[in-house]
Write a protein that holds these residues in place. Sequence first.
Motif, PDB file in Angstrom:
ATOM      1  N   CYS A 194       0.851  -1.196   0.000  1.00 21.06           N
ATOM      2  CA  CYS A 194       0.000   0.000   0.000  1.00 21.06           C
ATOM      3  C   CYS A 194       0.892   1.253   0.000  1.00 21.06           C
ATOM      4  O   CYS A 194       1.780   1.377   0.830  1.00 21.06           O
ATOM      5  N   CYS A 197       0.181   3.246   3.683  1.00 20.03           N
ATOM      6  CA  CYS A 197       0.638   2.766   4.991  1.00 20.03           C
ATOM      7  C   CYS A 197       1.863   1.856   4.892  1.00 20.03           C
ATOM      8  O   CYS A 197       2.474   1.522   5.910  1.00 20.03           O
ATOM      9  N   CYS A 215      -5.288   0.058   5.918  1.00 20.33           N
ATOM     10  CA  CYS A 215      -5.671   1.438   6.243  1.00 20.33           C
ATOM     11  C   CYS A 215      -6.976   1.852   5.545  1.00 20.33           C
ATOM     12  O   CYS A 215      -7.521   2.918   5.832  1.00 20.33           O
TER      13      CYS A 215
HETATM   14 ZN   LIG Z   1      -2.669   0.923   3.565  1.00 14.65          ZN
END
Ligand SMILES: [Zn+2]
Length: 319
Positions: A194, A197, A215
Amino acid sequence: MNAALQITASFKKLHNLGFSYQDLNDGNFFINPESGDVLICDNDNVAPDRQNLGIQGKPKYMAPEVVHATNLPDTYSDRFSLAVILFLLFCKSHPLDGLKDNNRIDPAKNAMNLYCLNPIFIFDPVDKSNRPNPYIHKNALLFWSIYPKHIQDVFIKAFAKEHIQCDGNGREDRVIEKTWLKELTRLHSELAICPFCGEETFFDTQTERAKCINCGKPFDRPAILRLKSGDIILEPERKIYLYQVDDSVDIESESLDEDVGVVIRNKNNPKIWGLRNTGKKTWVKHTPQGKEETIENGKVIPIARGLKISFGSTEGEII
Ligand SMILES: [Zn+2]
């Protein structure tokens, strides 16, 4: 993930050799939490298929027909147990422990009902009577939703009512190791980092945008290598395995780690990524403009959408 692959590959090997494990339960496995490496122990219970050593296994892992004494433990009952182990690894909860679990009233009758006479998968798409109890089976609810549909579907098939009956009917149609290995390796190739995050998340590569499972923020699909065998998200350190580019190679213990390529970062500019040939076969890179270049072992192809790569027996495209 690594643990799931190794356990499944080990059982494929055992079954191919004509043996069954018979007493498959989580006490037989030591899983290294860092690497996911698996050590399978307690091999006293391995026996030629259909020869029983007097061991019936632990109720929670035993196939309903074995609890019911309809059948002796064998390859088919091992497949039920394997599905239980995989579900436990993935969802950290038992696949048959749901609202029907009323252990406090009559534990013996309860266990017989849940694991033998009337087993109902907690995520059975038709019979919803044994859904996870939101106060007790929190893990099941939390983890199930993070897996892509193709993984949920294989669990749904593994625990479909017609495959888990105590009279043994339908047991021959249980999900085989080869199917698990195909779906698990596909899942492994669908991991993405990601950008918000920095954690790993699953990305359904059939879609252009997905939400991070950690997240919750949505992000665009990273570049993928689309092969006949499935999509591979191209992120640093991701490996391309021989079984993904060569139809003649089965996914099994010996081939699980046999890579032919790895995604690397450019030393001078870490934002530029490339795919290095780490295998024995020379690849051919095809640009959208029609140019060709041979890529021998050690050479790198920049990760750019539109490039096609011939791996020998199969071709892939970066999209
Ligand atoms: Zn994330």
